[in-house]
Design a protein around this motif. Structure first.
Motif, short mmCIF file in Angstrom:
data_model
loop_
_atom_site.label_atom_id
_atom_site.label_comp_id
_atom_site.label_asym_id
_atom_site.label_seq_id
_atom_site.Cartn_x
_atom_site.Cartn_y
_atom_site.Cartn_z
N LYS A 326 0.83 -1.19 0.00
CA LYS A 326 0.00 0.00 0.00
C LYS A 326 0.87 1.25 0.00
O LYS A 326 2.02 1.23 0.41
CB LYS A 326 -0.91 0.01 1.23
N GLY A 327 0.30 2.34 -0.47
CA GLY A 327 1.04 3.60 -0.49
C GLY A 327 1.06 4.20 -1.88
O GLY A 327 0.51 3.64 -2.83
N ILE A 328 1.72 5.34 -1.99
CA ILE A 328 1.72 6.07 -3.25
C ILE A 328 2.94 5.78 -4.11
O ILE A 328 3.02 6.21 -5.26
CB ILE A 328 1.62 7.60 -3.00
N LYS A 329 3.91 5.03 -3.59
CA LYS A 329 5.13 4.74 -4.35
C LYS A 329 4.90 3.61 -5.34
O LYS A 329 4.24 2.62 -5.03
CB LYS A 329 6.28 4.38 -3.41
N ASN A 330 5.46 3.76 -6.55
CA ASN A 330 5.36 2.72 -7.55
C ASN A 330 6.50 2.85 -8.54
O ASN A 330 7.31 3.78 -8.43
CB ASN A 330 4.00 2.77 -8.26
N TYR A 331 6.57 1.92 -9.49
CA TYR A 331 7.62 1.96 -10.51
C TYR A 331 6.99 1.61 -11.85
O TYR A 331 6.20 0.66 -11.96
CB TYR A 331 8.74 0.98 -10.19
N GLY A 332 7.35 2.40 -12.87
CA GLY A 332 6.86 2.16 -14.22
C GLY A 332 7.87 1.41 -15.05
O GLY A 332 8.46 0.42 -14.60
N LEU A 333 8.11 1.88 -16.26
CA LEU A 333 9.13 1.30 -17.12
C LEU A 333 10.29 2.29 -17.16
O LEU A 333 10.38 3.16 -18.02
CB LEU A 333 8.57 1.05 -18.53
N GLY A 334 11.16 2.17 -16.16
CA GLY A 334 12.31 3.05 -16.08
C GLY A 334 12.10 4.30 -15.25
O GLY A 334 12.98 5.15 -15.19
#
Length: 402
Positions: A326-334
């Motif tokens: 949970k939370g607002i942190k994430n990772y996309g493509l690079g």
């Protein structure tokens, strides 16, 4: 400053009888003149291929507000912590605030300046990812393909180009495991060595099941650089130069190879001791791009306002792929990202390698950019988040190093 601002209003030959009139005129315009004078021109993004479109200028009131917030951040957060590096804040591609502090070389006392290329550390990953996505746009690879399609002998099933991009491959980090499993520290590691190490030591490595969870790993991007080379037929440094640096006029940017050893600027620990070159310092893709804050603004301008990529490609790059926590942190493509409940995003990447630590933050909706490049280790650089609220409702506790 005042005379420059008013040069269009009257000639140099002012008659004494108009003295009172012009005195009043000066008092009226002077406050705005100060901020319009310190505004820097938007760096030429370059484009031989018209890859960047013109953006409207911001108002004097906006400029003053953002300038004051940036100045306060610089003086209270960076300057007080003996910052050595480059700091730039921009809005709609226009430079708001820019500072250079410290030395490019402590021994020679050469000062850092706008042409001083610093190691971007993991901010380099943004170029590697977009290079892969460029090849994807051109139909030269598929990100759903398994890595083994492009890396002969790669023995890990289920690892795709996409899971390399979004750090869901499950592979171990070469930065840690190569030495642990006996790599000779006197032998420099290259990208091909990373691949061969994974092949040779498969039975000894702990590998997670692909696409089960997010695990930030430099190995992924060392392999992506090899995929770029395989698909394009060009060395990674040449591909990045020909497709990004040259078209965008990023004249102070380059991918480090051993031939650049003499020109590459050193970095320092917090005690001002120079960091040594290590056996891991020749691998690129995950790191090893050198650049400046002005060149990175050209990169940002091309991504935000240009036609270098299709919007669908950018949407894929800026989508989150890891929601296990949970939370607002994430990772996309690079790209790292902060995804807010109001559906707004901050797209960014941080970096750390030896004494270099970096921040490249892009507030998409509000067209703001914050770039900090340091060549002497300073954790306060990651406090760039404290500037986010100056551009909108972006409160966050995010403090990721890379």
């Amino acid at each position: 400053i005042i005379s420059n601002c008013l040069s269009t209003f009257f000639s140099d030959h002012i008659q004494m009888k108009n003295f009172i009139f012009y005195t009043l005129l000066i008092s009226f315009f002077a406050p705005g003149c100060y901020y319009s004078t310190i505004k820097k021109n938007k760096p030429a993004a370059s484009p031989a291929n018209d890859s960047v479109v013109h953006q409207p200028a911001i108002s004097e009131a906006e400029f003053k507000r953002y300038y004051n917030a940036s100045e306060q951040f610089y003086e209270h957060i960076l300057e007080r912590s003996q910052f050595s590096g480059e700091f730039l804040v921009a809005k709609k591609g226009e430079i708001i605030f820019e500072r250079y502090a410290g030395y490019s070389n402590i021994s020679t006392k050469d000062s850092l300046n706008a042409n001083s290329a610093l190691h971007l550390a993991s901010v380099s990953k943004t170029f590697t990812a977009m290079a892969v996505l460029k090849l994807w746009e051109e139909g030269k690879l598929s990100i759903s393909d398994e890595a083994s399609v492009y890396l002969p002998g790669f023995p890990y099933e289920g690892v795709t180009v996409k899971t390399l991009l979004n750090h869901r491959s499950g592979l171990p980090n070469y930065v840690h495991v190569m030495e642990q499993l006996g790599w000779n520290r006197k032998k420099i590691v290259y990208n091909a060595d990373v691949l061969q190490f994974l092949v040779t030591n498969k039975s000894k490595l702990q590998v997670a099941r692909p696409n089960r969870s997010f695990h930030y790993c430099n190995t992924n991007y060392a392999l992506l650089a090899l995929i770029i080379e395989k698909v394009s037929g060009l060395p990674y440094p040449q591909f990045i130069y020909e497709n990004f640096f040259a078209p965008l006029g990023m004249t102070n940017s380059y991918v480090f190879t051993m031939s650049d050893s003499l020109k590459a600027l050193p970095s320092y620990n917090y005690k001002n001791k120079q960091e040594a070159f290590t056996f891991l310092d020749a691998v690129y893709g995950d790191k090893n791009i050198y650049s400046t804050v002005r060149d990175l603004l050209k990169w940002e301008t091309a991504l935000s306002y240009g036609n270098m990529f299709k919007q669908s490609t950018l949407d894929s790059a800026y989508a989150g792929y890891s929601y296990e926590k949970k939370g607002i942190k994430n990772y996309g493509l690079g790209w790292r990202m902060l995804e807010y409940p109001n559906e707004e995003k901050i797209i960014y990447h941080n970096g750390w390698w030896h004494g270099n630590n970096t921040v490249f933050a892009r507030i998409i909706k509000d067209s703001a950019t914050i770039i900090i490049l340091g060549n002497k280790y300073n954790r306060n650089i990651y406090q760039a988040k404290k500037l986010f609220p100056a551009f909108g409702d972006y409160a966050t506790e995010e403090d990721t190093e890379e």
